[in-house]
Design a protein around this motif. Structure first.
Motif, PDB file in Angstrom:
ATOM      1  N   VAL A 398       0.848  -1.195   0.000  1.00 22.17           N
ATOM      2  CA  VAL A 398       0.000   0.000   0.000  1.00 22.17           C
ATOM      3  C   VAL A 398       0.885   1.247   0.000  1.00 22.17           C
ATOM      4  N   LEU A 399       0.581   2.165  -0.914  1.00 19.30           N
ATOM      5  CA  LEU A 399       1.257   3.462  -0.928  1.00 19.30           C
ATOM      6  C   LEU A 399       0.364   4.469  -0.213  1.00 19.30           C
ATOM      7  N   CYS A 400       0.899   5.069   0.827  1.00 16.78           N
ATOM      8  CA  CYS A 400       0.203   6.118   1.562  1.00 16.78           C
ATOM      9  C   CYS A 400       0.194   7.382   0.701  1.00 16.78           C
ATOM     10  N   THR A 401      -0.895   8.139   0.731  1.00 15.43           N
ATOM     11  CA  THR A 401      -1.015   9.279  -0.184  1.00 15.43           C
ATOM     12  C   THR A 401      -0.894  10.639   0.501  1.00 15.43           C
ATOM     13  N   VAL A 419      -2.122   4.761   6.764  1.00 17.23           N
ATOM     14  CA  VAL A 419      -1.632   3.385   6.593  1.00 17.23           C
ATOM     15  C   VAL A 419      -0.831   3.275   5.302  1.00 17.23           C
ATOM     16  N   GLY A 420       0.035   2.284   5.262  1.00 13.64           N
ATOM     17  CA  GLY A 420       0.808   2.015   4.060  1.00 13.64           C
ATOM     18  C   GLY A 420       2.231   1.650   4.393  1.00 13.64           C
ATOM     19  N   GLY A 421       2.925   1.131   3.407  1.00 11.35           N
ATOM     20  CA  GLY A 421       4.317   0.746   3.585  1.00 11.35           C
ATOM     21  C   GLY A 421       5.289   1.824   3.161  1.00 11.35           C
ATOM     22  N   PHE A 422       4.824   2.749   2.314  1.00  9.33           N
ATOM     23  CA  PHE A 422       5.699   3.806   1.801  1.00  9.33           C
ATOM     24  C   PHE A 422       4.825   5.002   1.472  1.00  9.33           C
ATOM     25  N   ALA A 423       5.328   6.190   1.790  1.00  8.55           N
ATOM     26  CA  ALA A 423       4.569   7.428   1.596  1.00  8.55           C
ATOM     27  C   ALA A 423       5.339   8.352   0.656  1.00  8.55           C
ATOM     28  N   LEU A 425       4.756  11.052  -0.998  1.00  6.75           N
ATOM     29  CA  LEU A 425       4.597  12.505  -0.908  1.00  6.75           C
ATOM     30  C   LEU A 425       4.833  13.049   0.492  1.00  6.75           C
ATOM     31  N   SER A 426       5.346  12.239   1.397  1.00  6.50           N
ATOM     32  CA  SER A 426       5.444  12.664   2.794  1.00  6.50           C
ATOM     33  C   SER A 426       6.394  13.839   3.014  1.00  6.50           C
ATOM     34  N   ASP A 427       7.239  14.148   2.044  1.00  9.66           N
ATOM     35  CA  ASP A 427       8.099  15.328   2.142  1.00  9.66           C
ATOM     36  C   ASP A 427       7.880  16.262   0.959  1.00  9.66           C
ATOM     37  N   VAL A 428       6.666  16.193   0.388  1.00  9.62           N
ATOM     38  CA  VAL A 428       6.307  17.067  -0.734  1.00  9.62           C
ATOM     39  C   VAL A 428       5.197  18.004  -0.269  1.00  9.62           C
ATOM     40  N   PRO A 429       5.485  19.302  -0.142  1.00  7.32           N
ATOM     41  CA  PRO A 429       4.440  20.244   0.282  1.00  7.32           C
ATOM     42  C   PRO A 429       3.266  20.243  -0.700  1.00  7.32           C
ATOM     43  N   LYS A 430       2.091  20.577  -0.178  1.00  2.00           N
ATOM     44  CA  LYS A 430       0.885  20.548  -1.010  1.00  2.00           C
ATOM     45  C   LYS A 430       1.035  21.443  -2.236  1.00  2.00           C
ATOM     46  N   THR A 431       1.626  22.606  -2.060  1.00  4.09           N
ATOM     47  CA  THR A 431       1.793  23.497  -3.209  1.00  4.09           C
ATOM     48  C   THR A 431       2.664  22.861  -4.293  1.00  4.09           C
ATOM     49  N   GLY A 514       1.462  19.785  18.368  1.00  8.98           N
ATOM     50  CA  GLY A 514       0.587  18.791  18.959  1.00  8.98           C
ATOM     51  C   GLY A 514       0.475  17.487  18.195  1.00  8.98           C
ATOM     52  N   SER A 515       1.237  17.315  17.141  1.00 11.77           N
ATOM     53  CA  SER A 515       1.054  16.122  16.300  1.00 11.77           C
ATOM     54  C   SER A 515       2.326  15.308  16.104  1.00 11.77           C
ATOM     55  N   GLU A 516       3.324  15.530  16.948  1.00 14.09           N
ATOM     56  CA  GLU A 516       4.575  14.773  16.795  1.00 14.09           C
ATOM     57  C   GLU A 516       4.336  13.278  16.900  1.00 14.09           C
ATOM     58  N   PHE A 517       3.393  12.865  17.774  1.00 15.46           N
ATOM     59  CA  PHE A 517       3.130  11.435  17.960  1.00 15.46           C
ATOM     60  C   PHE A 517       2.655  10.776  16.671  1.00 15.46           C
ATOM     61  N   LYS A 518       2.000  11.519  15.810  1.00 21.96           N
ATOM     62  CA  LYS A 518       1.573  10.958  14.530  1.00 21.96           C
ATOM     63  C   LYS A 518       2.765  10.753  13.602  1.00 21.96           C
ATOM     64  N   ARG A 519       3.648  11.729  13.576  1.00 18.37           N
ATOM     65  CA  ARG A 519       4.806  11.607  12.682  1.00 18.37           C
ATOM     66  C   ARG A 519       5.704  10.443  13.088  1.00 18.37           C
ATOM     67  N   TYR A 520       5.756  10.147  14.388  1.00 19.90           N
ATOM     68  CA  TYR A 520       6.529   8.992  14.841  1.00 19.90           C
ATOM     69  C   TYR A 520       6.004   7.694  14.230  1.00 19.90           C
ATOM     70  N   GLN A 521       4.721   7.643  13.942  1.00 22.51           N
ATOM     71  CA  GLN A 521       4.083   6.384  13.541  1.00 22.51           C
ATOM     72  C   GLN A 521       3.770   6.295  12.051  1.00 22.51           C
ATOM     73  N   GLY A 522       4.143   7.317  11.295  1.00 18.36           N
ATOM     74  CA  GLY A 522       3.851   7.298   9.873  1.00 18.36           C
ATOM     75  C   GLY A 522       4.825   6.436   9.095  1.00 18.36           C
ATOM     76  N   PRO A 523       4.435   5.992   7.896  1.00 18.11           N
ATOM     77  CA  PRO A 523       5.330   5.189   7.052  1.00 18.11           C
ATOM     78  C   PRO A 523       6.484   6.033   6.527  1.00 18.11           C
ATOM     79  N   PRO A 524       7.580   5.402   6.161  1.00 16.23           N
ATOM     80  CA  PRO A 524       8.706   6.152   5.594  1.00 16.23           C
ATOM     81  C   PRO A 524       8.375   6.699   4.220  1.00 16.23           C
ATOM     82  N   GLY A 525       9.085   7.749   3.859  1.00 16.19           N
ATOM     83  CA  GLY A 525       8.946   8.319   2.525  1.00 16.19           C
ATOM     84  C   GLY A 525      10.225   9.028   2.150  1.00 16.19           C
ATOM     85  N   PRO A 526      10.415   9.342   0.883  1.00 15.93           N
ATOM     86  CA  PRO A 526      11.684   9.916   0.421  1.00 15.93           C
ATOM     87  C   PRO A 526      11.843  11.374   0.831  1.00 15.93           C
TER      88      PRO A 526
END
Length: 556
Positions: A398-401, A419-423, A425-431, A514-526
């Motif tokens: 699964v690719l996280c979006t 959820v997913g094994g790889f994300a 866009l995790s370091d791609v800003p929305k713009t 307030g959201s650091e705990f989420k980033r700890y648990q997210g899938p890796p991304g480039p």
């Protein structure tokens, strides 16, 4: 007189090829076979020298695998196999050396100089540092400064990795007589970095009065994308030759570079290529061939599906459309149109009955409480469960979006759309997501990504008429605030002084903290735009924020 006109220039006496190689960490035999094949090809092309990147026998940056003696010894064994099969050509190969020295066992970041079946010399990295989360000082012992050696009467010096950025190291080799410095390197991608890397080295070549040839690694390794783009620079500070960006292959350093081979840098296209390489290598190197993407009808999932199809082939991408009662009818239509444009398979799995079963099971526990975020997030978690169930059953990754902007402000649901094994866009800003989507369509000359997806207001569609902007504000305002605070280290006051809206700053930074705990648990991304990778960040979860930070956010 320009360096290119000098008869004594190295390229008039040597023919050098760069093995810009995509290797796999720990696949020593596979890496060795690729090195040998490229060396034979270089010999057939009548090259005198072939240069491979830093630590290429190991397959990239090994991190704590270096603490495994069997890993290091197996890698050295593969290097010896390479050496025994090299013929009448000088091969410079990056590897990790291991030596018993007195009571100690020391590791070195090294390059082997091989000729005619034997390792003729080993050159060690002398100046150790830290880059891409890889602390060389933790693993390696600094080697002794090396001496130049001659090939076809050309005195060559070797500096490993970012040693080439050290003026004193280059100056020392020049004083010893080197007229060409070769730098096996493993330097990863970040927006603007490959061009800056070449210009920085070219400036150093000018100041040290020496020619330089850099052989950089290519390929994806978890959060890192090694972008290749090897190059040669001269004492006038000119970049004379460049190898392709994000492309595996053997490339002869032809100077002057033939017409049509020089590359015009385009940052958005560079990002697209880096993302495709990251997706392909993460999927394939981790034993998968096919992926699943949840298609919402929004821009993020559309771009991830597009990049997956470009990197893996449309036949290897499954789009899953999961409408709910609050989904806009056009969302499923847009997802289907995208899938048709890409030629990918789709499955439609409405989540309403699954969501209803969850709500029935929780009815007595939710009794007396107003509907709200829990019910909204449950929809995202149902979708996440569907995607992971299909992943388990079909053997697809699964690719996280999610994108960087959402990740930094926690605008995502744990165990839901995260959820997913790889994300990718995790370091791609929305713009930047929008810029890449426009680039995809422009490059194709058609609407690969439907224009309606690009034009619509972003929404999580977890409640009627929901938009991202009502929670986050416009991304055109959010992204520069996040860049200033996270990447540039600006304070609240400095962001105000830079002209950002005060309420927008308060909203963005309070969500970020307030959201650091989420980033700890997210899938890796480039890593794409950040100065450090996600794993390099060391932000504690438990901290007294209000003592020094939150008061500034909420005081009037």
């Amino acid at each position: 007189m320009a360096k290119i006109d000098r008869e004594i220039a190295w390229f008039n006496r040597l023919k050098i090829a760069v093995g810009q190689i995509d290797v796999k960490l720990g696949d020593f035999n596979g890496n060795a076979e690729k090195i040998i094949a490229m060396t034979k090809k270089a010999h057939e092309l009548h090259c005198n020298v072939v240069v491979f990147p830093e630590m290429c026998v190991a397959g990239g940056l090994p991190f704590d695998l270096l603490e495994r003696s069997d890993f290091v010894r197996s890698q050295i064994s593969a290097l010896k196999d390479v050496a025994g099969r090299v013929g009448k050509i000088v091969a410079i190969v990056g590897f990790v050396d291991r030596r018993v020295e007195g009571q100690d066992i020391n590791l070195y970041d090294s390059a082997a100089v091989i000729f005619d079946g034997r390792i003729r010399r080993v050159i060690d990295k002398n100046t150790l540092g830290a880059h891409d989360g890889f602390d060389e000082r933790r693993y390696f012992t600094p080697g002794e400064p090396s001496e130049p050696f001659k090939v076809n009467s050309v005195p060559l010096g070797i500096l490993i990795g970012d040693e080439i950025m050290q003026r004193d190291a280059s100056k020392r080799l020049v004083e010893k007589g080197a007229s060409l410095i070769i730098a096996p390197m493993a330097s990863s991608f970040r927006v603007g970095r490959s061009g800056a890397r070449a210009l920085e080295v070219a400036d150093l070549a000018s100041r040290a009065d020496v020619d330089v040839l850099v052989a950089n690694l290519v390929g994806g390794q978890d959060e890192l994308v090694f972008d290749g783009a090897s190059f040669a620079a001269d004492p006038l500070g000119q970049v004379l030759w460049r190898a392709p960006f994000c492309e595996d292959g053997l490339f002869v350093a032809e100077i002057p570079q033939p017409a049509g081979q020089s590359r015009v840098q385009d940052e958005v296209e560079d990002v697209r290529q880096a993302l495709c390489l990251a997706i392909r290598d993460f999927v394939v190197k981790n034993g998968f061939s096919k992926v699943i993407v949840g298609l919402s009808g929004g821009i993020d999932s559309a771009l991830v599906a597009t990049l997956a199809a470009q990197s893996l082939g449309a036949e290897n991408v499954l789009g899953v459309i999961m409408p709910s009662e609050v989904s806009a009818p056009e969302s499923a239509e847009d997802a289907q149109k995208l899938a048709s444009n890409l030629g990918i398979e789709t499955r439609i799995i409405p989540i309403t009955p699954i969501y209803g079963a969850f709500m029935e099971g929780l009815r007595e526990h939710f009794a007396g409480k107003e509907p709200g975020v829990a019910e909204e997030n449950l929809q995202a978690r149902v979708r996440g469960t569907v995607l992971m169930a299909l992943s388990n059953k079909l053997g697809r990754l699964v690719l996280c979006t999610g994108n960087r902007s959402e990740r930094l402000v926690g605008y995502a649901t744990l165990y839901g759309d995260m959820v997913g094994g790889f994300a990718p866009l995790s370091d791609v800003p929305k713009t930047l997501v929008y810029d890449i989507a426009d680039q995809v369509n422009s490059k194709a000359g058609s609407e690969v990504i439907p224009q309606r997806i690009i034009d619509k207001e972003p929404s999580a569609e977890l409640r009627p008429n929901q938009t991202d902007a009502e929670s986050l504000g416009p991304y055109e305002s959010l992204d520069p605030i996040l860049e200033g605070y996270v990447d540039e280290g600006k304070s609240f006051e400095e962001l105000l002084e830079a002209g950002h809206d005060e309420d927008a700053i308060r909203n963005a930074l309070s969500r970020f903290m307030g959201s650091e705990f989420k980033r700890y648990q997210g899938p890796p991304g480039p890593r794409i735009v950040s100065r450090v990778t996600a794993s390099e960040r060391r932000m504690p979860l438990t901290k007294a924020v209000e003592a020094w930070f939150a008061r500034r956010l909420w005081e009037s």
